[in-house]
Design a protein around this motif. Structure first.
Motif, mmCIF file in Angstrom:
data_model
loop_
_atom_site.group_PDB
_atom_site.id
_atom_site.type_symbol
_atom_site.label_atom_id
_atom_site.label_comp_id
_atom_site.label_asym_id
_atom_site.label_seq_id
_atom_site.Cartn_x
_atom_site.Cartn_y
_atom_site.Cartn_z
ATOM 1 N N ARG A 212 13.941 15.231 -42.031
ATOM 2 C CA ARG A 212 14.114 13.901 -42.601
ATOM 3 C C ARG A 212 15.570 13.619 -42.964
ATOM 4 N NH1 ARG A 212 8.885 14.772 -46.537
ATOM 5 N NH2 ARG A 212 7.293 14.478 -44.909
ATOM 6 N N PRO A 213 16.135 12.541 -42.433
ATOM 7 C CA PRO A 213 17.502 12.167 -42.821
ATOM 8 C C PRO A 213 17.528 11.644 -44.254
ATOM 9 C CG PRO A 213 16.547 10.481 -41.420
ATOM 10 C CD PRO A 213 15.552 11.610 -41.452
ATOM 11 N N GLU A 214 18.725 11.530 -44.807
ATOM 12 C CA GLU A 214 18.903 11.079 -46.182
ATOM 13 C C GLU A 214 19.359 9.631 -46.215
ATOM 14 O OE1 GLU A 214 20.359 15.090 -48.492
ATOM 15 O OE2 GLU A 214 21.855 13.898 -47.416
ATOM 16 N N ILE A 215 18.973 8.933 -47.266
ATOM 17 C CA ILE A 215 19.493 7.591 -47.473
ATOM 18 C C ILE A 215 20.823 7.686 -48.203
ATOM 19 C CG2 ILE A 215 18.187 7.305 -49.644
ATOM 20 C CD1 ILE A 215 18.082 4.291 -48.971
ATOM 21 N N ARG A 216 21.769 6.884 -47.773
ATOM 22 C CA ARG A 216 23.038 6.735 -48.475
ATOM 23 C C ARG A 216 23.195 5.278 -48.854
ATOM 24 N NH1 ARG A 216 27.834 10.362 -45.678
ATOM 25 N NH2 ARG A 216 26.939 12.432 -46.159
ATOM 26 N N ARG A 217 23.190 5.008 -50.130
ATOM 27 C CA ARG A 217 23.269 3.637 -50.616
ATOM 28 C C ARG A 217 24.725 3.207 -50.756
ATOM 29 N NH1 ARG A 217 18.679 5.788 -53.406
ATOM 30 N NH2 ARG A 217 16.788 4.583 -52.905
ATOM 31 N N ASP A 218 24.939 1.886 -50.598
ATOM 32 C CA ASP A 218 26.275 1.308 -50.733
ATOM 33 C C ASP A 218 27.283 2.043 -49.853
ATOM 34 O OD1 ASP A 218 28.070 -0.549 -51.723
ATOM 35 O OD2 ASP A 218 28.621 0.664 -53.459
ATOM 36 N N ALA A 219 26.869 2.347 -48.621
ATOM 37 C CA ALA A 219 27.692 3.175 -47.737
ATOM 38 C C ALA A 219 28.630 2.361 -46.862
ATOM 39 C CB ALA A 219 26.796 4.031 -46.856
ATOM 40 N N GLN A 220 28.200 1.172 -46.446
ATOM 41 C CA GLN A 220 29.026 0.352 -45.562
ATOM 42 C C GLN A 220 28.798 -1.111 -45.906
ATOM 43 O OE1 GLN A 220 31.430 0.885 -43.567
ATOM 44 N NE2 GLN A 220 31.625 -1.119 -42.594
ATOM 45 N N ASN A 221 29.854 -1.768 -46.363
ATOM 46 C CA ASN A 221 29.789 -3.184 -46.743
ATOM 47 C C ASN A 221 28.718 -3.426 -47.810
ATOM 48 O OD1 ASN A 221 31.064 -5.686 -46.346
ATOM 49 N ND2 ASN A 221 29.382 -6.432 -45.083
ATOM 50 N N GLY A 222 28.514 -2.447 -48.672
ATOM 51 C CA GLY A 222 27.535 -2.563 -49.739
ATOM 52 C C GLY A 222 26.107 -2.309 -49.315
#
Length: 299
Positions: free
Chosen positions: A119-129
């Protein structure tokens, strides 16, 4: 007569509430100037300049992409089979920080799944918010079960918002339908992204000319129209090859971040949004979608 301007303008209405409001007539009760909507005020559709001007053009207190009138509706173009959007967290089935299902917004139910350590991870606010999914170059991957929906013959259009954290192995796989049909991956051991298509025992390889290794987010558009296979990067045609004959079809699952037919090709980076059409979008439609995605993701 519908065109009068009479009485003092009340202090609170000295300025119209938005760019789409004009002085129209008198307030019949207080005989004051009132503001009314201009007949030509509107917002949208999603690729119209009114969705990119930071103005509330239709005076509904929603600006640009926050306005439903600017909502992106990719299903009106071609044969849409897949729409994955990490910016829409309601489409992510998250356990802790890991995504076990990425829900397909196309209406085709082509959800992407992963088990346990894959399972990949979520990255929040990673690109253009906006949020993206992070693939670690190891076990992370997502698979789509109904592979037959992605069999193409002579028409295919794919859009992917992606970032590489630095290529570390040959043919790192961004989105693939196995090894013998079509795939978007790193070009060999070079710093470019490529669109690879097979027909019989021959192949076409449309390759970017821009370095995509650890250079930030990009939009890749792979496009097949008959015998012409093209790769656009950030809206610019960078690679194109001609290959006669129909594209191969196979029984391999569609994978994000890996190639189901080849080990050790896992993607090391992030994916923000994916659109797959089993049709050749005309130039006008392709450019409209590119413009929208580049604006949305700040590219």
């Amino acid at each position: 007569d519908g065109g009068c301007v009479a009485g003092p303008t009340p202090q609170e209405t000295e300025e119209p509430p938005g760019p789409c409001m004009v002085v129209s007539s008198c307030d019949e009760t207080n005989d004051n100037i009132v503001w009314a909507p201009d007949d030509c005020c509107y917002e949208g559709p999603f690729d119209d300049p009114t969705c990119f001007d930071d103005l509330d053009n239709n005076c509904d207190e929603q600006v640009d992409q926050e306005d439903l009138a600017c909502e992106f509706t990719p299903g009106i173009y071609g044969d849409l089979q897949l729409w994955l959007d990490a910016a829409d967290e309601e489409s992510l089935d998250i356990m802790g920080m890991h995504v076990r299902r990425w829900i397909d917004r196309s209406g085709q139910q082509n959800h992407a799944y992963a088990d346990g350590p894959q399972r990949p991870e979520i990255r929040r606010d990673a690109q253009n918010g906006l949020s993206v999914l992070n693939f670690n170059g190891g076990q992370h991957r997502l698979a789509i079960a109904d592979e037959s929906d992605f069999d193409a013959v002579d028409a295919l259009t794919i859009f992917i918002v992606f970032n590489s954290d630095g290529y570390s192995r040959s043919y790192e796989a961004l989105l693939t339908k196995g090894e013998g049909a079509w795939r978007i991956h790193r070009q060999r051991n070079e710093d470019f992204i490529a669109y690879h298509v097979n027909s019989g025992t021959t192949e076409a390889n449309a390759i970017s000319s821009t370095n995509t290794s650890n250079t930030g987010f990009h939009l890749v558009n792979a496009h097949t129209a008959g015998s012409v296979h093209s790769l656009f990067l950030n809206g610019v045609l960078e690679g194109q090859q001609t290959l006669e004959g129909p594209m191969n079809q196979n029984d391999s699952q569609v994978n994000l971040g890996s190639n189901p037919d080849a080990d050790d090709r896992q993607w090391n980076g992030q994916i923000g949004e994916v659109l797959v059409y089993i049709s050749s979008l005309p130039e006008e439609d392709r450019e409209r979608i590119e413009a929208y995605l580049m604006y949305k993701w700040g590219l």
